[in-house]
Design an enzyme around this catalytic site. Structure first.
Site, PDB file in Angstrom:
ATOM      1  N   ARG A  87       0.851  -1.186   0.000  1.00 41.95           N
ATOM      2  CA  ARG A  87       0.000   0.000   0.000  1.00 41.95           C
ATOM      3  C   ARG A  87       0.889   1.239   0.000  1.00 41.95           C
ATOM      4  O   ARG A  87       1.639   1.481   0.950  1.00 41.95           O
ATOM      5  CB  ARG A  87      -0.905  -0.024   1.240  1.00 41.95           C
ATOM      6  CG  ARG A  87      -1.791   1.193   1.401  1.00 41.95           C
ATOM      7  CD  ARG A  87      -2.706   1.005   2.616  1.00 41.95           C
ATOM      8  NE  ARG A  87      -3.467   2.209   2.860  1.00 41.95           N
ATOM      9  CZ  ARG A  87      -3.248   3.055   3.869  1.00 41.95           C
ATOM     10  NH1 ARG A  87      -2.273   2.815   4.736  1.00 41.95           N
ATOM     11  NH2 ARG A  87      -3.993   4.129   4.017  1.00 41.95           N
ATOM     12  N   HIS A 131      -2.848  10.957   1.085  1.00 43.57           N
ATOM     13  CA  HIS A 131      -2.318  10.702   2.416  1.00 43.57           C
ATOM     14  C   HIS A 131      -1.768  12.015   2.964  1.00 43.57           C
ATOM     15  O   HIS A 131      -0.560  12.185   3.130  1.00 43.57           O
ATOM     16  CB  HIS A 131      -1.245   9.613   2.373  1.00 43.57           C
ATOM     17  CG  HIS A 131      -0.954   8.987   3.705  1.00 43.57           C
ATOM     18  ND1 HIS A 131      -0.954   7.626   3.911  1.00 43.57           N
ATOM     19  CD2 HIS A 131      -0.648   9.541   4.908  1.00 43.57           C
ATOM     20  CE1 HIS A 131      -0.653   7.370   5.177  1.00 43.57           C
ATOM     21  NE2 HIS A 131      -0.457   8.528   5.801  1.00 43.57           N
ATOM     22  N   GLU A 176      -7.086   8.264   6.615  1.00 43.60           N
ATOM     23  CA  GLU A 176      -7.307   8.972   7.873  1.00 43.60           C
ATOM     24  C   GLU A 176      -7.779  10.416   7.683  1.00 43.60           C
ATOM     25  O   GLU A 176      -7.122  11.363   8.121  1.00 43.60           O
ATOM     26  CB  GLU A 176      -6.041   8.934   8.724  1.00 43.60           C
ATOM     27  CG  GLU A 176      -5.610   7.531   9.108  1.00 43.60           C
ATOM     28  CD  GLU A 176      -4.427   7.500  10.065  1.00 43.60           C
ATOM     29  OE1 GLU A 176      -3.827   8.563  10.324  1.00 43.60           O
ATOM     30  OE2 GLU A 176      -4.092   6.399  10.546  1.00 43.60           O
ATOM     31  N   ASN A 305      -7.136   1.559  10.407  1.00 45.25           N
ATOM     32  CA  ASN A 305      -5.831   1.848  11.000  1.00 45.25           C
ATOM     33  C   ASN A 305      -5.985   1.869  12.514  1.00 45.25           C
ATOM     34  O   ASN A 305      -6.849   2.573  13.043  1.00 45.25           O
ATOM     35  CB  ASN A 305      -5.301   3.211  10.531  1.00 45.25           C
ATOM     36  CG  ASN A 305      -4.919   3.217   9.073  1.00 45.25           C
ATOM     37  OD1 ASN A 305      -5.002   2.202   8.384  1.00 45.25           O
ATOM     38  ND2 ASN A 305      -4.483   4.364   8.570  1.00 45.25           N
ATOM     39  N   TYR A 307      -3.664   1.740  16.365  1.00 47.32           N
ATOM     40  CA  TYR A 307      -2.414   1.720  17.114  1.00 47.32           C
ATOM     41  C   TYR A 307      -2.628   1.502  18.606  1.00 47.32           C
ATOM     42  O   TYR A 307      -1.874   0.787  19.246  1.00 47.32           O
ATOM     43  CB  TYR A 307      -1.632   3.020  16.877  1.00 47.32           C
ATOM     44  CG  TYR A 307      -1.146   3.139  15.459  1.00 47.32           C
ATOM     45  CD1 TYR A 307       0.058   2.553  15.061  1.00 47.32           C
ATOM     46  CD2 TYR A 307      -1.894   3.800  14.498  1.00 47.32           C
ATOM     47  CE1 TYR A 307       0.506   2.632  13.750  1.00 47.32           C
ATOM     48  CE2 TYR A 307      -1.458   3.877  13.180  1.00 47.32           C
ATOM     49  CZ  TYR A 307      -0.264   3.302  12.817  1.00 47.32           C
ATOM     50  OH  TYR A 307       0.162   3.368  11.516  1.00 47.32           O
ATOM     51  N   GLU A 377      -3.155  -0.206   8.519  1.00 38.24           N
ATOM     52  CA  GLU A 377      -1.981   0.237   9.270  1.00 38.24           C
ATOM     53  C   GLU A 377      -2.056  -0.337  10.667  1.00 38.24           C
ATOM     54  O   GLU A 377      -3.089  -0.268  11.324  1.00 38.24           O
ATOM     55  CB  GLU A 377      -1.905   1.767   9.397  1.00 38.24           C
ATOM     56  CG  GLU A 377      -1.501   2.508   8.155  1.00 38.24           C
ATOM     57  CD  GLU A 377      -1.336   4.013   8.417  1.00 38.24           C
ATOM     58  OE1 GLU A 377      -1.067   4.402   9.583  1.00 38.24           O
ATOM     59  OE2 GLU A 377      -1.488   4.789   7.468  1.00 38.24           O
TER      60      GLU A 377
END
Length: 472
Positions: A87, A131, A176, A305, A307, A377
């Site tokens: 990606r 992005h 995002e 995504n 985290y 991600e």
């Protein structure tokens, strides 16, 4: 719905479904460099990073990981990892320098060479069109708070699809958009650095509109077999307690952090509690008839995504780890405080908690039935360095990835239709406002020499891919 292979599960510990897509991801401004070469013009991140005080140590993406010149070497690293997918993002100003008008042949040719190299290596290209790097000329005209920017994005999407659509089967409109809208236009922590709460809400709406218009432009230019998607950094929210006040804090952050994109894109509606929460900021009159229907064009999968989780409580006495200064949480600033989650931390000071990813995937299973999911991600920054023998040992990253992959596997067992997992990131890179101080890569980059060194985590991930799952 994918199914797990029980015999492979016995052999490998945790086996993933046949056809599961293993990948890694990057972003143009973070790795490409060549910022003023071959017609590329400044994006908002060029301007922001060159503004004193905006990026740690005054770092910029002018050179970054020099991927523009080292693309063949980086594709070879991908081939050695054994990934099925890669990606990457397209730099708008490399393809359409002013954000309007005809494409620059040199920019298209660069991405054409990248795609051809990936295909030759047996790797499926997944192109992200945006992005975070809006052409500065469009920002000078008002940026994402201005409706015309959504129209310009659709034009740009059509240009790139017309050039690469015969070879690229996977497309993502935005990465995002929450960060772009609220860090960019509310808190000012990211480019373009504006602190205008209403502009952030306008930007969020125009991202949704641009996603819909861009999806239509992609569908018009691509073969029917092509996949079109959107990637969101959805917040895995937890209340500090189960009190009504803390649960309402979760509702407020969910409205402005998650449902501001999920509801328009998947249901063609605005969250009415968000409209009420932000009534003191805007009357939402910038939403025109037909906008929400345009935003809700069907997509083939949703990129997720993740985290770390977010713990919130009602405003009041007690700790609050929200940064000082303007808040990105428009409409919730005075009602919510943020608490540290327990557990170990990464170099970003983010908690390591794979359970939040499982929670998020199960929520999406229930709220978006029939929508396939890809983890686009997931990764961690640590203080990596090369030892005297030139090796980079990163056991913390291996532990992080192992835990999160196990969480994905558990979500699949629980019925979530997760089709793939992409590590962030292939390379150490320019980490936005942190400059070069944070290293997320599977591959270590010595930014003085641009030497690439696969870390232990790269070898570990290659083994996971070869096995099709986590070893026992």
């Amino acid at each position: 719905m994918t199914t797990l292979d029980a015999s492979a599960l016995t052999r490998t510990g945790l086996a993933f479904p046949a056809g599961f897509r293993w990948g890694t991801a990057t972003a143009a401004y973070q790795i490409e460099g060549a910022a003023a070469l071959h017609g590329r013009t400044p994006s908002i991140w060029d301007t922001f990073s060159h503004t004193p005080g905006k990026v740690l140590n005054g770092d910029t993406g002018d050179t970054a990981a020099d991927h523009y010149h080292r693309m063949a070497e980086d594709v070879a690293l991908l081939r050695d990892l054994g990934v099925s997918d890669y990606r990457f993002s397209v730099a708008w100003t490399r393809v359409q320098p002013t954000g309007r008008g005809p494409a620059d042949r040199r920019g298209l040719d660069f991405y054409g060479r990248l795609v051809d190299a990936l295909l030759e290596a047996g790797i499926r290209p997944v192109a992200t069109l945006y992005h975070w790097d809006l052409p500065q000329e469009l920002e000078d005209l008002g940026g994402w708070p201005v409706r015309e920017t959504a129209e310009r994005f659709a034009e740009y999407a059509g240009l790139v699809a017309a050039e690469l659509g015969d070879r690229v089967a996977g497309w993502t409109t935005f990465n995002e958009p929450w960060c772009s809208a609220f860090f960019g236009y509310a808190s000012g922590a990211h480019a373009p650095g504006r602190t205008e709460p209403e502009a952030a809400l306008r930007a969020a709406h125009h991202f949704n509109l641009a996603h819909g218009l861009g999806t239509a432009a992609l569908r018009a230019a691509l073969p029917p077999s092509a996949e079109v998607s959107l990637t969101l950094n959805l917040h895995a929210l937890r209340p500090l307690t189960l009190s009504d006040a803390d649960l309402d804090a979760v509702r407020r952050i969910d409205a402005v952090g998650n449902r501001i994109f999920l509801d328009p894109v998947f249901h063609g509606r605005l969250p009415q509690d968000l409209v009420r929460d932000t009534a003191g900021v805007t009357d939402w009159s910038f939403v025109r008839d037909g906008d929400l229907a345009a935003a809700a064009r069907p997509i083939d999968w949703l990129g997720v995504n993740y985290y770390s989780p977010t713990v919130v409580a009602a405003a009041g006495p007690g700790p609050d780890i929200a940064p000082a200064g303007p808040s990105p949480w428009v409409g919730a600033e005075e009602h919510v405080r943020f608490l540290p989650a327990p557990g170990p931390r990464t170099a970003m000071d983010w908690p390591v908690d794979a359970g939040g990813l499982h929670e998020l995937l199960v929520r999406l299973r229930d709220e978006l039935p029939g929508v396939p999911l890809l983890i686009t991600e997931n990764g961690a920054a640590y203080g990596d360095y090369a030892d005297p023998e030139g090796r980079v040992h990163d056991p913390e990253r291996i532990g992080y990835l192992r835990g999160h992959l196990a969480s994905v596997h558990r979500a699949i067992e629980d019925g979530a239709d997760v089709r793939g997992y992409f590590v962030w990131s292939l390379l150490d890179n320019f980490e936005w406002a942190y400059g070069y101080s944070k290293r997320f890569g599977l591959v270590h980059v010595d930014f003085a020499t641009q030497r690439r060194t696969p870390k232990d985590s790269a070898r570990w991930y290659a083994d996971v891919i070869a096995r099709g799952g986590l070893p026992a």
